[in-house]
Design a protein around this motif. Structure first.
Motif, PDB file in Angstrom:
ATOM      1  N   ARG A 176       0.678  -1.308  -0.013  1.00  0.00           N
ATOM      2  CA  ARG A 176       0.042   0.079   0.091  1.00  0.00           C
ATOM      3  C   ARG A 176       0.984   1.182  -0.055  1.00  0.00           C
ATOM      4  NH1 ARG A 176      -4.439   0.747   4.237  1.00  0.00           N
ATOM      5  NH2 ARG A 176      -2.667   1.296   5.368  1.00  0.00           N
ATOM      6  N   GLU A 177       1.867   1.222   0.765  1.00  0.00           N
ATOM      7  CA  GLU A 177       3.017   2.418   0.797  1.00  0.00           C
ATOM      8  C   GLU A 177       3.450   2.497  -0.549  1.00  0.00           C
ATOM      9  OE1 GLU A 177       6.031   1.278   3.486  1.00  0.00           O
ATOM     10  OE2 GLU A 177       4.576   1.500   5.151  1.00  0.00           O
ATOM     11  N   LEU A 178       3.683   1.396  -1.503  1.00  0.00           N
ATOM     12  CA  LEU A 178       4.287   1.539  -2.558  1.00  0.00           C
ATOM     13  C   LEU A 178       3.156   2.223  -3.540  1.00  0.00           C
ATOM     14  CD1 LEU A 178       6.246  -1.581  -3.370  1.00  0.00           C
ATOM     15  CD2 LEU A 178       7.283   0.680  -3.181  1.00  0.00           C
ATOM     16  N   THR A 179       2.023   1.761  -3.336  1.00  0.00           N
ATOM     17  CA  THR A 179       0.973   2.305  -4.421  1.00  0.00           C
ATOM     18  C   THR A 179       0.705   3.851  -4.284  1.00  0.00           C
ATOM     19  OG1 THR A 179      -0.107   0.350  -4.013  1.00  0.00           O
ATOM     20  CG2 THR A 179      -1.370   2.007  -4.854  1.00  0.00           C
ATOM     21  N   ILE A 180       0.789   4.122  -2.773  1.00  0.00           N
ATOM     22  CA  ILE A 180       0.672   5.650  -2.632  1.00  0.00           C
ATOM     23  C   ILE A 180       1.866   6.406  -3.272  1.00  0.00           C
ATOM     24  CG2 ILE A 180       0.885   7.538  -0.605  1.00  0.00           C
ATOM     25  CD1 ILE A 180      -0.883   5.328   1.079  1.00  0.00           C
ATOM     26  N   ALA A 181       3.125   6.019  -2.807  1.00  0.00           N
ATOM     27  CA  ALA A 181       4.268   6.788  -3.666  1.00  0.00           C
ATOM     28  C   ALA A 181       3.928   6.878  -5.187  1.00  0.00           C
ATOM     29  CB  ALA A 181       5.490   6.029  -3.275  1.00  0.00           C
ATOM     30  N   GLU A 182       3.521   5.650  -5.762  1.00  0.00           N
ATOM     31  CA  GLU A 182       3.506   5.867  -7.047  1.00  0.00           C
ATOM     32  C   GLU A 182       2.225   6.636  -7.692  1.00  0.00           C
ATOM     33  OE1 GLU A 182       2.487   1.829  -8.441  1.00  0.00           O
ATOM     34  OE2 GLU A 182       4.471   1.033  -8.217  1.00  0.00           O
ATOM     35  N   GLU A 183       1.258   6.772  -6.809  1.00  0.00           N
ATOM     36  CA  GLU A 183       0.145   7.605  -6.996  1.00  0.00           C
ATOM     37  C   GLU A 183       0.649   8.968  -6.971  1.00  0.00           C
ATOM     38  OE1 GLU A 183      -2.661   7.385  -8.127  1.00  0.00           O
ATOM     39  OE2 GLU A 183      -3.783   9.235  -7.767  1.00  0.00           O
ATOM     40  N   ARG A 184       1.467   9.251  -5.938  1.00  0.00           N
ATOM     41  CA  ARG A 184       1.813  10.528  -5.673  1.00  0.00           C
ATOM     42  C   ARG A 184       2.762  11.062  -6.961  1.00  0.00           C
ATOM     43  NH1 ARG A 184       4.193  10.183  -0.177  1.00  0.00           N
ATOM     44  NH2 ARG A 184       2.156  10.614   0.824  1.00  0.00           N
ATOM     45  N   SER A 185       3.839  10.169  -7.167  1.00  0.00           N
ATOM     46  CA  SER A 185       4.617  10.538  -8.451  1.00  0.00           C
ATOM     47  C   SER A 185       3.594  10.765  -9.833  1.00  0.00           C
ATOM     48  CB  SER A 185       5.725   9.589  -8.606  1.00  0.00           C
ATOM     49  OG  SER A 185       5.613   9.040  -9.870  1.00  0.00           O
ATOM     50  N   ARG A 186       2.635   9.975 -10.006  1.00  0.00           N
ATOM     51  CA  ARG A 186       1.756  10.132 -11.090  1.00  0.00           C
ATOM     52  C   ARG A 186       1.192  11.391 -11.100  1.00  0.00           C
ATOM     53  NH1 ARG A 186      -3.162  10.492 -12.379  1.00  0.00           N
ATOM     54  NH2 ARG A 186      -3.895  10.263 -10.244  1.00  0.00           N
ATOM     55  N   LEU A 187       0.630  11.759  -9.854  1.00  0.00           N
ATOM     56  CA  LEU A 187       0.063  13.138  -9.762  1.00  0.00           C
ATOM     57  C   LEU A 187       0.974  14.215  -9.935  1.00  0.00           C
ATOM     58  CD1 LEU A 187      -2.791  13.889  -8.948  1.00  0.00           C
ATOM     59  CD2 LEU A 187      -2.344  14.023  -6.736  1.00  0.00           C
ATOM     60  N   ALA A 188       1.919  14.300  -9.552  1.00  0.00           N
ATOM     61  CA  ALA A 188       3.129  15.159  -9.632  1.00  0.00           C
ATOM     62  C   ALA A 188       3.370  15.613 -11.172  1.00  0.00           C
ATOM     63  CB  ALA A 188       4.379  14.874  -9.179  1.00  0.00           C
ATOM     64  N   HIS A 189       3.370  14.243 -11.918  1.00  0.00           N
ATOM     65  CA  HIS A 189       3.827  14.306 -13.392  1.00  0.00           C
ATOM     66  C   HIS A 189       2.688  15.131 -14.204  1.00  0.00           C
ATOM     67  CE1 HIS A 189       7.355  11.401 -13.900  1.00  0.00           C
ATOM     68  NE2 HIS A 189       7.721  12.395 -13.080  1.00  0.00           N
ATOM     69  N   GLU A 190       1.376  14.364 -13.659  1.00  0.00           N
ATOM     70  CA  GLU A 190       0.311  15.068 -14.041  1.00  0.00           C
ATOM     71  C   GLU A 190      -0.173  16.650 -14.003  1.00  0.00           C
ATOM     72  OE1 GLU A 190      -2.375  13.228 -16.821  1.00  0.00           O
ATOM     73  OE2 GLU A 190      -1.432  12.154 -15.315  1.00  0.00           O
ATOM     74  N   LEU A 191       0.268  16.919 -12.885  1.00  0.00           N
ATOM     75  CA  LEU A 191       0.059  18.474 -12.649  1.00  0.00           C
ATOM     76  C   LEU A 191       1.121  19.282 -13.454  1.00  0.00           C
ATOM     77  CD1 LEU A 191      -0.471  18.450  -8.603  1.00  0.00           C
ATOM     78  CD2 LEU A 191      -2.304  18.654 -10.557  1.00  0.00           C
ATOM     79  N   HIS A 192       2.404  18.594 -13.215  1.00  0.00           N
ATOM     80  CA  HIS A 192       3.137  19.339 -14.181  1.00  0.00           C
ATOM     81  C   HIS A 192       2.871  19.449 -15.484  1.00  0.00           C
ATOM     82  CE1 HIS A 192       6.797  18.983 -16.737  1.00  0.00           C
ATOM     83  NE2 HIS A 192       7.358  19.675 -15.989  1.00  0.00           N
ATOM     84  N   ASP A 193       2.815  18.247 -16.087  1.00  0.00           N
ATOM     85  CA  ASP A 193       2.353  18.348 -17.492  1.00  0.00           C
ATOM     86  C   ASP A 193       1.167  19.019 -18.086  1.00  0.00           C
ATOM     87  OD1 ASP A 193       4.341  16.687 -17.596  1.00  0.00           O
ATOM     88  OD2 ASP A 193       3.383  14.807 -18.168  1.00  0.00           O
ATOM     89  N   ALA A 194       0.002  19.049 -17.310  1.00  0.00           N
ATOM     90  CA  ALA A 194      -1.119  19.823 -17.858  1.00  0.00           C
ATOM     91  C   ALA A 194      -1.379  20.923 -17.081  1.00  0.00           C
ATOM     92  CB  ALA A 194      -2.008  18.580 -17.545  1.00  0.00           C
ATOM     93  N   VAL A 195      -1.435  21.112 -16.083  1.00  0.00           N
ATOM     94  CA  VAL A 195      -1.769  22.322 -15.272  1.00  0.00           C
ATOM     95  C   VAL A 195      -0.906  23.612 -15.054  1.00  0.00           C
ATOM     96  CG1 VAL A 195      -2.868  23.134 -13.051  1.00  0.00           C
ATOM     97  CG2 VAL A 195      -3.301  20.889 -13.741  1.00  0.00           C
TER      98      VAL A 195
END
Ligand SMILES: Nc1ncnc2c1ncn2[C@@H]1O[C@H](COP(=O)(O)OP(=O)(O)OP(=O)(O)O)[C@@H](O)[C@H]1O
Ligand SMILES: [Mg+2]
Length: 381
Positions: A176-195
């Motif tokens: 679950r920790e790994l999933t959270i870390a992956e999710e955080r990095s996905r969100l960071a990339h997404e925010l960076h790329d789009a927003v």
């Protein structure tokens, strides 16, 4: 409590089932101690999970009230008999723990323990905890009757299952920790790329409106409409990033129309000329279209922000079953080798990840003074 062979088996079985029903380590530990105390009919049960510094990462008790537990104070250190169980890794069955040479006295408010049964919990060679019981309830009111060899065997069986339940709980928490870390990095990339790009364009458009407002109110008004539109898009991208949606425009209009519209907006917002051509393009699998859109956005953003370019040309064309995206500017260029992977620069890393994530490739052709071309090829499907 006394069991015939059948009800004894039923009690053990329900204890084991209860252990495997929980996923959180703490709940597993609580179930283990409660089951052990009930099965062996003891007054107190405890389970300690050692940390690496001579203390316990977790220590769970059963048979002690919350108020009593608070009054006892801090968690025990690994000393005396507790330490022996963790380090020597063998069971301890004592008629009176207070008479043992390793006994060092109780902390204030600690209940008085007499007869004692302790067992290490092992996962292979590793000792991952210690399970112990004290003060077996005695049918005769006078004195204690103590734990038997049979109790020790029963506790050993429980300890083996406790090891499995604990290991599972740890794996679950780790994953679950790994999933959270992956999710955080996905969100960071997404925010960076789009927003962040939308906000950047928004800032420029707002500045343009401010500059025009006295001289040419009508054009300033047009720019302000643009500001509102960009803000709405940024909000939409933010929402999509958070709930992990594809950009809505992709589903509604397809890749080519989405890119064309976005590039028209950028062309108006920036002084550089920004063009788009989409030749012979055929729709790609959804994930690949999304990756192409994101890479195009970041490459455009970099060209408009870093390159001081006069022109930025974007094209998408068919190649085999797939497609090639090219974003090319006539600006300052840069040395890709000198951009560190670590630190604040997410853009190039994110573009590579997006490309490889859909089985594609990304090439960066850039040299100081010679402009930059980003090419992404995706395989189609
Ligand atoms: N088209 C370009 N023209 C000139 N320099 C560029 C271009 N693209 C990237 N660079 C250089 O490469 C660096 C790294 O780009 P990258 O997109 O990884 O990070 P960033 O744009 O600085 O920050 P972020 O994208 O995380 O907001 C930039 O800081 C810039 O110096
Ligand atoms: Mg960037």
């Amino acid at each position: 409590m006394s069991h015939g062979p059948r009800s004894g088996l039923a009690a053990v079985s329900s204890a084991l089932l209860a252990m495997s029903r929980h996923l959180e380590t703490r709940d597993v530990l609580k179930t283990i101690v409660a089951s052990a105390r009930e099965l062996l009919d003891a007054q107190y049960a405890a389970l300690g999970v050692p940390d690496d510094h001579g203390g316990f990462a977790q220590f769970v008790v059963d048979g002690v009230s919350d108020a009593q537990w608070k009054a006892i104070g801090p968690l025990p250190r690994q000393h005396g008999i507790l330490a022996a169980m963790l380090h020597e890794a063998r069971p301890e069955r004592l008629a009176d723990v207070r008479k043992d040479p390793r006994f060092e006295g109780w902390p204030h408010a600690h209940p008085d323990l007499v007869d004692f049964l302790g067992l290490p919990i092992r996962d292979g060679d590793e000792i991952i905890g210690a399970l112990f019981l004290a003060n077996k309830n005695c049918p005769k009111p006078e004195g204690s009757c103590g734990f038997t060899q049979e109790d020790e065997e029963l506790l050993a069986l429980l300890a083996q299952h406790a090891a499995i339940a604990l290991t599972n709980a740890r794996l679950y928490e780790r994953s679950r920790e790994l999933t959270i870390a992956e999710e955080r990095s996905r969100l960071a990339h997404e925010l960076h790329d789009a927003v962040s790009q939308k906000l950047f364009s928004l800032r420029l458009t707002a500045q343009a409106a401010a500059a025009l407002v006295d001289r040419d109110p009508a054009r300033a008004k047009g720019e302000l409409h643009q500001v509102a539109a960009l803000a709405a898009e940024a909000a939409e991208e933010l929402r999509a990033a958070v709930v992990e949606l594809r950009p809505a425009a992709l589903d509604e209009d397809g890749l080519i129309a989405t890119l064309r519209t976005q590039i028209q907006v950028l062309d108006r917002a920036h002084t550089a000329r920004v063009t788009f051509t989409g030749a012979g393009y055929r729709a790609l699998p959804a994930a690949q279209e999304e990756a192409v859109l994101r890479v195009a956005q970041e490459a455009l953003h970099n060209a408009l922000r870093h390159a001081h370019a006069e022109r930025v040309d974007v094209s998408v064309e068919r190649r085999g079953t797939g497609a090639v995206l090219r974003v090319s500017d006539d600006g300052d260029g840069f040395d890709p080798a000198s951009v560190g992977r670590a630190g604040r620069h997410l853009g190039l890393v994110s573009m590579r990840d997006r490309a490889s994530g859909v089985g594609g490739t990304l090439t960066v052709e850039a040299a100081p003074g010679k402009g930059t071309t980003i090419e992404m090829e995706v395989p189609g499907g």
